[in-house]
Design an enzyme around this catalytic site. Structure first.
Site, PDB file in Angstrom:
ATOM      1  NE  ARG A  45      -2.814   0.702   3.241  1.00  0.00           N
ATOM      2  CZ  ARG A  45      -2.413   1.446   4.194  1.00  0.00           C
ATOM      3  NH1 ARG A  45      -1.674   2.447   4.087  1.00  0.00           N
ATOM      4  NH2 ARG A  45      -1.997   0.333   5.626  1.00  0.00           N
ATOM      5  CE1 TYR A  99     -13.098   9.853 -17.986  1.00  0.00           C
ATOM      6  CE2 TYR A  99     -12.973  10.359 -16.244  1.00  0.00           C
ATOM      7  CZ  TYR A  99     -13.391   9.052 -16.954  1.00  0.00           C
ATOM      8  OH  TYR A  99     -13.854   8.309 -16.737  1.00  0.00           O
ATOM      9  CG  ASP A 171      -6.379  13.776 -17.305  1.00  0.00           C
ATOM     10  OD1 ASP A 171      -6.092  13.463 -17.803  1.00  0.00           O
ATOM     11  OD2 ASP A 171      -7.467  13.612 -16.988  1.00  0.00           O
TER      12      ASP A 171
END
Ligand SMILES: *Cc1c(COP(=O)(O)O)cnc(C)c1O
Length: 380
Positions: A45, A99, A171
């Site tokens: 993790r 998006y 992005d």
């Protein structure tokens, strides 16, 4: 060295057991050294297994950043970046055509945490200053908007951020670092849905952030807490996919351009939008900033929604599915997929008609793609 070489070699320096390829370390935890602290713990993790480290080195190298972080999805990269930068009371300027997942995140989740935003038009830099607040901390855009492929005034975003002390985020999913490297232009943080071009084979969901040591360190800290890290096996697949990114992008670029040029000549087809066509509103900017215009294009059909439906049914090579960036061509009607949550009026306002068709070109031979669209158009 050229990005094509770095895609193959960066991050692969340690030859474990002399293996040419970094193997999959499918181990959740690693033996702790005596006397080590929390920062020395290696655990999946915490995004610090050998597969994560190799991938981070490759990604930082190809994008020209100090550091990189992979995440469990593109949305995990986007949400982690925003949560690492913004706290309750802060404000964000963000491009108006986003998006869908990002739009939802900033409209529904961030306000609950006390993080506000204002939308800006990507091509009206003179209107941005009026939206600034004393609490504004960051500015966020996409390299090309979905589905209409508007290219924002990216140079103005960088200048505006530096003038007003904002962190700039982009992005870059639709371009990939082969077609555009935002950090070299001056952006602070580059984000990707690695589900798309970076992995390229439509078989994993993953995200990427690249930037300074400081920004990526802050994001890693958040990701450790929120838990959206990437599994080692998915890291391995993404690493393998990246090695061919440059070859794949060349074919995506060629197929996008060839199909756009072909469709433009067809009597059944109305407006074709593709940043590599000279009638695109930001054609000059795309030519100046991008090495290629990518594989995504969209067009309207003169026969309206019925013709659009028939075309999607009639094409043989292109699967009818959302997403993009894989080796296979996909076709969708955004009104029924990515933009289905908007009303017809809202869709019309942003130029997404019900007859709009989006194609995400794969890497098939362009002649075969054009022939497939020719036989399908003959049936509409
Ligand atoms: C797909 C996509 C995302 C979200 O990525 P996931 O991997 O699906 O979470 C974000 N931005 C853009 C531009 C995308 O195309």
């Amino acid at each position: 060295m050229d990005i094509q070489t770095r895609l193959v070699h960066a991050g692969e320096e340690d030859k474990v057991e002399n293996a040419v390829v970094t193997p999959i370390f499918q181990s959740a935890t690693f033996v702790a050294e005596e006397g080590g602290g929390y920062d020395d713990i290696r655990y999946m993790r915490l995004s610090n297994t050998p597969n994560h480290n190799a991938l981070h080195a490759k990604l930082a190298s190809i994008a020209g950043g100090e550091a990189a972080l992979v995440t469990g999805s593109g949305m995990a990269a986007i949400s982690t970046a925003l949560l690492a930068l913004l706290k309750s009371g802060d404000h964000l300027l963000i491009q108006d055509c986003l998006y869908g997942g990002t739009h939802s995140l900033i409209s529904h989740e961030l306000p609950e945490l006390g993080i506000g935003h204002d939308f800006i038009a990507g091509n009206a830099a003179d209107t941005w200053a009026a939206r600034l607040k004393p609490q504004t901390k960051a500015i966020y855009v996409e390299t090309m908007t979905n589905p209409l492929l508007e290219v924002a005034d990216l140079e103005a975003v960088v200048a505006f951020a530096s003038e007003h002390g904002l962190v700039s985020l982009i992005d870059n999913t639709f371009a990939s670092p082969c077609n555009f490297r935002p950090l070299e232009l001056g952006f602070d943080i580059e984000l990707h849905s690695a589900t798309k071009y970076l992995n390229g084979h439509s078989d994993i969901v993953a995200g990427v952030a690249i930037g300074s040591q400081e920004h990526i360190g802050a994001m890693t800290h958040k990701l450790n807490h929120y838990g959206g890290s990437l599994d080692a096996h998915a890291c391995f697949l993404l690493h393998r996919g990246l090695k061919t990114l440059s070859l794949r992008m060349r074919q995506h670029d060629e197929n996008g351009l060839r199909l756009a040029q072909f469709l433009r000549e067809q009597p059944q087809v109305g407006q074709v939008s593709y940043p590599g066509l000279d009638n695109h509103p930001q054609y000059e900017r795309a030519q100046r900033l991008f090495a290629g215009a990518g594989g995504v294009l969209n067009f309207e059909l003169r026969g309206g929604i019925t013709a659009a439906r028939r075309l999607v049914d009639a094409v043989q090579l292109a699967a009818s599915a959302p997403s993009l960036g894989g080796v296979e061509t996909l076709i969708t009607r955004p009104a029924t997929t990515s933009h289905s949550s908007l009303s017809p009026a809202q869709r019309a306002a942003i130029g997404v008609g019900d007859d709009l068709v989006r194609v995400a070109c794969g890497i098939e031979a362009p002649e075969d793609l054009c022939a497939d669209f020719a036989q399908a158009l003959a049936q509409v």
